[in-house]
Design an enzyme around this catalytic site. Structure first.
Site: not given
Length: 539
Positions: A163, A143, A317, A140, A31, A34, A314, A166
């Site tokens: 987490c 992560c 996905k 997690c 995405h 990255h 953030k 996430h």
């Protein structure tokens, strides 16, 4: 275009400028987040190539761990099949589409990596840096990281903990593990940070790491025994290596560690590790400690970029805000995409993506300021001098201001991009020069000067147009690392290839040398560099 995976040691030379991105986790498609880091690394390494330096740019994919295994299972394929499909059909094609000029692409499932990883951890085990123990605590999977209880967020029930990255429930793990003696390296790390104040950047990232290490480090669990998708420990194959310990070593395995000593000496230590701020501790704490334990040099800099945000969250996905880069390149173009994210978001800080802001910057800065300048200059050289660049014979204070402006832009951009990794500041310095040249044309009014058919009038017209064309020659070089395709079009439009050689051969050191574009060069009005945008596609 990305290079192939295998390279001989002769392609790198000692003291190469070696830049790495994180290796990206292939549980899904790439995405914008990255691509943001990867484009930044590409611009940085292209800039250093434009300096005439020896450069090595590494990126790749992280392919082991529990999350990959679960994702593959959910899709009815093996983990290796899943990784192969994602890498070959999504990740590599996107980097080629975005014109990422990486020198190598490493995958952690490659034998060149896994063999060296086993050798590395075996060496640490033999030195007594690794011991057997047990672990019990929150983990997690998203992560692939053990969490400290104090980091967790409250969940829907008293027993549920989330987490902080996430916002999903962590799992409670109880298993036999091997541990790396990370706790022994706290004082050594603090001493290293003090001796190398620029090792972690920006300052906010450095302060975060200092606070973390000063609280005393705990030994790190480096193995898992409840699943088998990973690199087996060479002394106990019932365990696979913790995915992060495996992944971090890509920076040395790709550089020739354990396989090509000459190449390793040429490339290591890395000049810059580019990382997201959420993986800073791995790179600024765990990785340096592992290298210390192995007796290897530490990287020169770890630079953490911020997060791309959408709606205050953030971009990822897992929270459904992931956006494909091709959603934007299909509308704005690849070069504008590369430009926008580094121009609009200061590197190292969080920044919000906005379709409206992208559109506004494209129209104002790229189409109007830059593209229109190139179009106007080419059109006037064609109209008034039949496309042959005239000589400047009547230069005065106005032209000197342009010459001085170029020298300032080159100095600032080189410092900001090449040294400080301040891409937004460096690009802004270049575009200040573009605005200066636009202002110069507005003030000199060559379309009015052209009406003066005297020798003096025509000499003045020639000087104005030469000054503008020469300024564009320099701008094409300066923006080549950021927008390579557009810069190449402008280079060809100015007829610079025939007289000065390839754009790639031009150096930052000589770009401010005024008068490099020779009179007589054939200037043609090519395609519009930044066409008018169509309506925003329906979401």
């Amino acid at each position: 275009m990305a290079a192939t995976e295998d390279h001989t040691s002769t392609e790198a030379q000692r003291s190469a400028y070696y830049v790495t991105t994180p290796i990206y986790y292939v549980n899904d498609r790439p995405h914008l987040g990255h691509a943001y880091t990867t484009v930044a690394g590409d611009v940085l390494t292209r800039w250093h190539r434009q300096r005439g330096e020896n450069v090595w740019y590494l990126t790749g994919t992280d392919e082991h761990g529990q999350k990959i295994m679960r994702t593959a299972d959910a899709n009815g394929v093996t983990p290796q099949q899943w990784c192969d499909k994602l890498v070959e059909e999504e990740w590599k094609p996107l980097w080629q589409h975005l014109e990422i000029a990486n020198d190598d692409f490493i995958r952690t499932t490659q034998k060149r990596h896994t063999d060296r990883v086993q050798e590395f951890v075996q060496d640490l085990f033999d030195k007594g840096e690794i011991y057997k123990g047990g672990y019990e605590g929150p983990y997690c999977v998203g992560c692939e990281e053990y969490k400290l209880p104090g980091e967790l967020l409250p969940g829907a029930t008293d027993d549920e903990k989330l987490c902080p990255v996430h916002k999903r429930p962590v799992e409670w793990l109880e298993e036999e593990n091997y541990f790396f003696r990370l706790s022994a390296y706290g004082p050594k790390l603090l001493e290293f940070y003090a001796a190398n104040p620029d090792f972690i950047q920006p300052a906010s990232a450095r302060n975060e790491v200092l606070r973390f290490v000063e609280q005393d480090l705990k030994d790190l669990s480096i193995s898992r025994s409840t699943f088998n998708w990973g690199v087996p420990l060479p002394w106990d194959e019932k365990h696979v290596l913790y995915v992060w310990v495996d992944a971090l070593q890509n920076y040395i395995t790709a550089a020739g560690y354990g396989s090509d000593p000459e190449r390793f000496a040429e490339l290591w230590p890395a000049s810059v590790h580019l990382v997201g701020k959420d993986i800073l501790r791995f790179h600024a704490v765990i990785w340096p400690a592992m290298l210390m334990a192995a007796g290897l040099p530490l990287p020169k800099r770890v630079v953490a970029n911020g997060w791309l945000m959408v709606g205050g969250e953030k971009m990822s996905k897992s929270n459904l805000t992931g956006i494909s880069p091709t959603d934007l390149t299909s509308h704005f173009g690849v070069d504008a995409y590369r430009y926008y994210f580094l121009r609009a978001i200061p590197f190292g800080t969080d920044g919000s993506f906005s379709w409206e802001d992208f559109t506004a910057r494209y129209t104002s800065e790229l189409a109007n300021d830059y593209g229109n300048l190139a179009s106007r200059v080419a059109a006037m050289v064609g109209k008034y001098f039949d496309g042959a660049l005239p000589a400047a014979t009547a230069a005065g204070p106005a032209e000197q201001a342009v010459v001085d402006g170029l020298a300032k832009a080159v100095s600032e951009a080189d410092r900001k991009i090449g040294e400080e990794l301040d891409f937004a500041g460096g690009i802004a310095a270049i575009f200040e020069f573009v605005k200066l040249v636009n202002g110069y044309l507005t003030e000199q009014e060559p379309w009015k000067v052209a009406k003066d058919t005297s020798d003096e009038g025509q000499a003045r017209l020639a000087t104005i147009l030469y000054t503008a064309a020469e300024a564009l020659r320099a701008t094409a070089v300066l923006l080549n690392p950021v927008m390579p395709s557009t810069s190449e079009k402008l280079w060809e439009s100015l007829g610079a290839e025939a007289s000065l050689g390839s754009l790639a051969s031009q150096t930052i050191a000589t770009v401010a040398d005024w008068g490099r574009l020779p009179a007589g060069s054939t200037v043609v009005k090519g395609d519009i560099l930044f066409p008018r945008l169509e309506e925003k596609p329906a979401s």
